[in-house]
Design a protein around this motif. Sequence first.
Motif, PDB file in Angstrom:
ATOM      1  N   THR A  95      -5.824   6.973   8.118  1.00 25.28           N
ATOM      2  CA  THR A  95      -5.868   5.577   7.674  1.00 25.28           C
ATOM      3  C   THR A  95      -6.205   4.605   8.805  1.00 25.28           C
ATOM      4  O   THR A  95      -6.561   3.470   8.552  1.00 25.28           O
ATOM      5  CB  THR A  95      -4.543   5.114   7.005  1.00 25.28           C
ATOM      6  OG1 THR A  95      -3.537   5.042   8.009  1.00 25.28           O
ATOM      7  CG2 THR A  95      -4.099   6.009   5.896  1.00 25.28           C
ATOM      8  N   ASP A 149      -0.358   4.580   0.779  1.00 22.64           N
ATOM      9  CA  ASP A 149      -1.218   5.694   1.175  1.00 22.64           C
ATOM     10  C   ASP A 149      -0.619   6.547   2.286  1.00 22.64           C
ATOM     11  O   ASP A 149      -1.219   7.521   2.708  1.00 22.64           O
ATOM     12  CB  ASP A 149      -2.606   5.175   1.602  1.00 22.64           C
ATOM     13  CG  ASP A 149      -2.513   4.106   2.672  1.00 22.64           C
ATOM     14  OD1 ASP A 149      -1.400   3.590   2.910  1.00 22.64           O
ATOM     15  OD2 ASP A 149      -3.546   3.785   3.273  1.00 22.64           O
ATOM     16  N   ARG A 167       0.843  -1.203   0.000  1.00 21.66           N
ATOM     17  CA  ARG A 167       0.000   0.000   0.000  1.00 21.66           C
ATOM     18  C   ARG A 167       0.879   1.253   0.000  1.00 21.66           C
ATOM     19  O   ARG A 167       1.957   1.294   0.571  1.00 21.66           O
ATOM     20  CB  ARG A 167      -0.936  -0.010   1.205  1.00 21.66           C
ATOM     21  CG  ARG A 167      -0.207   0.152   2.522  1.00 21.66           C
ATOM     22  CD  ARG A 167      -1.084  -0.175   3.690  1.00 21.66           C
ATOM     23  NE  ARG A 167      -1.928   0.940   4.097  1.00 21.66           N
ATOM     24  CZ  ARG A 167      -2.691   0.893   5.187  1.00 21.66           C
ATOM     25  NH1 ARG A 167      -2.747  -0.200   5.936  1.00 21.66           N
ATOM     26  NH2 ARG A 167      -3.430   1.916   5.522  1.00 21.66           N
ATOM     27  N   ARG A 212     -18.352  -1.789   3.223  1.00 23.72           N
ATOM     28  CA  ARG A 212     -17.203  -0.910   3.497  1.00 23.72           C
ATOM     29  C   ARG A 212     -17.641   0.364   4.220  1.00 23.72           C
ATOM     30  O   ARG A 212     -17.062   0.757   5.239  1.00 23.72           O
ATOM     31  CB  ARG A 212     -16.556  -0.545   2.150  1.00 23.72           C
ATOM     32  CG  ARG A 212     -15.322   0.302   2.217  1.00 23.72           C
ATOM     33  CD  ARG A 212     -14.897   0.743   0.814  1.00 23.72           C
ATOM     34  NE  ARG A 212     -14.672  -0.370  -0.110  1.00 23.72           N
ATOM     35  CZ  ARG A 212     -13.558  -1.098  -0.151  1.00 23.72           C
ATOM     36  NH1 ARG A 212     -12.559  -0.828   0.661  1.00 23.72           N
ATOM     37  NH2 ARG A 212     -13.430  -2.079  -1.008  1.00 23.72           N
ATOM     38  N   LYS A 221     -16.476   5.455   5.241  1.00 25.10           N
ATOM     39  CA  LYS A 221     -15.813   6.036   4.069  1.00 25.10           C
ATOM     40  C   LYS A 221     -15.900   5.101   2.864  1.00 25.10           C
ATOM     41  O   LYS A 221     -16.073   3.900   3.011  1.00 25.10           O
ATOM     42  CB  LYS A 221     -14.332   6.254   4.376  1.00 25.10           C
ATOM     43  CG  LYS A 221     -14.101   6.973   5.689  1.00 25.10           C
ATOM     44  CD  LYS A 221     -12.782   7.627   5.749  1.00 25.10           C
ATOM     45  CE  LYS A 221     -11.628   6.705   6.007  1.00 25.10           C
ATOM     46  NZ  LYS A 221     -10.388   7.465   6.215  1.00 25.10           N
ATOM     47  N   ARG A 222     -15.740   5.681   1.674  1.00 22.67           N
ATOM     48  CA  ARG A 222     -15.760   4.845   0.470  1.00 22.67           C
ATOM     49  C   ARG A 222     -14.365   4.431   0.051  1.00 22.67           C
ATOM     50  O   ARG A 222     -14.189   3.463  -0.671  1.00 22.67           O
ATOM     51  CB  ARG A 222     -16.380   5.625  -0.691  1.00 22.67           C
ATOM     52  CG  ARG A 222     -17.856   5.818  -0.509  1.00 22.67           C
ATOM     53  CD  ARG A 222     -18.449   6.282  -1.816  1.00 22.67           C
ATOM     54  NE  ARG A 222     -19.429   7.311  -1.558  1.00 22.67           N
ATOM     55  CZ  ARG A 222     -20.179   7.851  -2.499  1.00 22.67           C
ATOM     56  NH1 ARG A 222     -20.030   7.470  -3.747  1.00 22.67           N
ATOM     57  NH2 ARG A 222     -21.047   8.771  -2.188  1.00 22.67           N
ATOM     58  N   ASN A 223     -13.411   5.246   0.503  1.00 27.84           N
ATOM     59  CA  ASN A 223     -12.045   4.955   0.100  1.00 27.84           C
ATOM     60  C   ASN A 223     -11.276   4.422   1.310  1.00 27.84           C
ATOM     61  O   ASN A 223     -10.971   5.164   2.231  1.00 27.84           O
ATOM     62  CB  ASN A 223     -11.435   6.266  -0.402  1.00 27.84           C
ATOM     63  CG  ASN A 223     -10.182   6.011  -1.182  1.00 27.84           C
ATOM     64  OD1 ASN A 223      -9.708   4.871  -1.240  1.00 27.84           O
ATOM     65  ND2 ASN A 223      -9.625   7.050  -1.764  1.00 27.84           N
ATOM     66  N   THR A 224     -11.020   3.154   1.324  1.00 25.65           N
ATOM     67  CA  THR A 224     -10.384   2.535   2.500  1.00 25.65           C
ATOM     68  C   THR A 224      -9.416   1.451   2.040  1.00 25.65           C
ATOM     69  O   THR A 224      -9.415   1.077   0.868  1.00 25.65           O
ATOM     70  CB  THR A 224     -11.437   1.828   3.392  1.00 25.65           C
ATOM     71  OG1 THR A 224     -11.844   0.614   2.728  1.00 25.65           O
ATOM     72  CG2 THR A 224     -12.642   2.687   3.669  1.00 25.65           C
TER      73      THR A 224
END
Length: 553
Positions: free
Chosen positions: A433, A423, A421, A518, A524-527
């Motif tokens: 995160t 991020d 990852r 999710r 959140k949608r972005n994980t």
Amino acid sequence: MITNNKELADILLPDVKNSPQYYEEKYPQRNLPQDAIVTRFGPSPTGFLHIGSLYAALIEKRAADQTGGVFFLRIEDTDKKREVENGVTLLLDGLKQFGIVPDEGVVGEESEKGNYGPYKQSERAEIYKTFVKELIARGLAYPCFCSQEELEKSRSIQEQKGIRPGYYGKWAKDRNLSFEEIEKNLKEGKTFVIRIKAPEQKGKTIKFVDLIKDEIEMPENDLDAVIFKSDGLPLYHFAHAVDDHFMRTTHVIRGDEWLPSVPLHIQLFEMFGWKVPIYAHVAPINKIDGNSKRKISKRKDPEAAVSYYREKGYPSESVIDYLLNLANSNFEEWRMENPKAPNTEFVIDFVKMGVSGPLFDFVKMNDISKNVIGFMTSEEVYEKSLDWAEEFDKELAELMKREKEYTIGALNIERNSVKPRKDIAKWSDVRPTVEFFYDDVFEVDENYDFSENDTKENINLVLESYVKVLELGNEKEQWFNHLKDFAETVGYARDAKTYKKNPDSYKGHVGDVAMILRVALTKKRNTPDLHEMINVMGKDRVQKRFVRCIEGI
Ligand code: GLU
């Protein structure tokens, strides 16, 4: 009565104890391999470490290390106005954080290491005086009694007439004072500085090779530069020559703002008959400001301060990787071939350094840092980000410590894969995160970011049904196949292709189901990866979050 330069020197500097020869013997040539680079970092103890200074210090340190040489720290504190309390400690700590520890020189507020000291210029007055005296005795330097007003007046006349400003030629008023005139001034108690007597000009230029800028040709120096002030301390140019000669510096690596002074410096070395060191002038780090390029500035840019990177939580390895990348563009290729090697293994090359300043670019810096962090283990990320949080985000530090294993689990998601990852570029990115993993942070609001297409009815159905079939510990593929089967049981297609063929027969496809899960788990949608998150969160927590979502929205 003064009758010659030797007497003049004795009168001006009566308390010089040692001869030049004494210092030649006290500071012998270093016993090092022929190609070893002896170089130094010479900051003023202002306490402020500029990113450009760190950049230069890094190049100096690596140049010495990779040739089996010596990198020493000299404190250039002849300008007492610029000094701050603990300035040396702040500098040393700043450098140490980035793994830059001098082999020799000033190593603490009051401590030094090495045989070529003292390494603080303010403690070297005795040495400077010996050599100022030597120049006066040889008629190569003289006292100048001009007041500030006189100098300013002559400068403004030069400006009016459009002539190059400075103390040279006929503008050097005190250059040819007679011994009588000097004696009279001294009797009157006038203060003076010492200037060099620049050799008569024959319209010559000097040529030298700079390791970075290559061959350079400049007019010879004709300025009668001040080398010694009335407070008994030298000016930069003179201290540079004396110190770098007696500290047996082979390479003077420094900011290129000093490039225009090289003719004067070479002249000083030559006046004493000393070997001129090799120069390498490092171009400053620039940034884009509007439509133009300029130096990163202490006054205007927070990122000029090295402390900025610590506060934001950039690992020191990332900053060093980035600076090496600015110094040598082949670093990137090397890093690709050696993704996990310590950056100390990269060999820097002066020839590959840009003549003009590189551009600082945060996008690139973040990319590099994401890579560096991407290769760390979750335990390392935990330890390092906790260290940072202890200082800059206490609340996060408490959460991390309270649930250590859980946090490491969260940080481990998508970490040990072929494509780890990417991020986290800096420790301040860790909070977004991981924070939703902690129940007390998760429960502060009910802002679930579901897609508008997901009706409450569909969301509830998916969550209520999934709770009943939820299984942990499966391999990802098995888990996903199971999710596809499940999707069909709640009216969704098992994949996007099937859905597209008959969109009217389904509520959506398996991807939409995964998104509902999710968002219910994280808001959140972005994980990170859903499957891994479910396993890290554990059955109880996942169920609790689903129930909370069903009831809360
Ligand atoms: N004190 C000087 C500066 O900060 C050092 C330059 C040099 O390395 O010679 O610019």
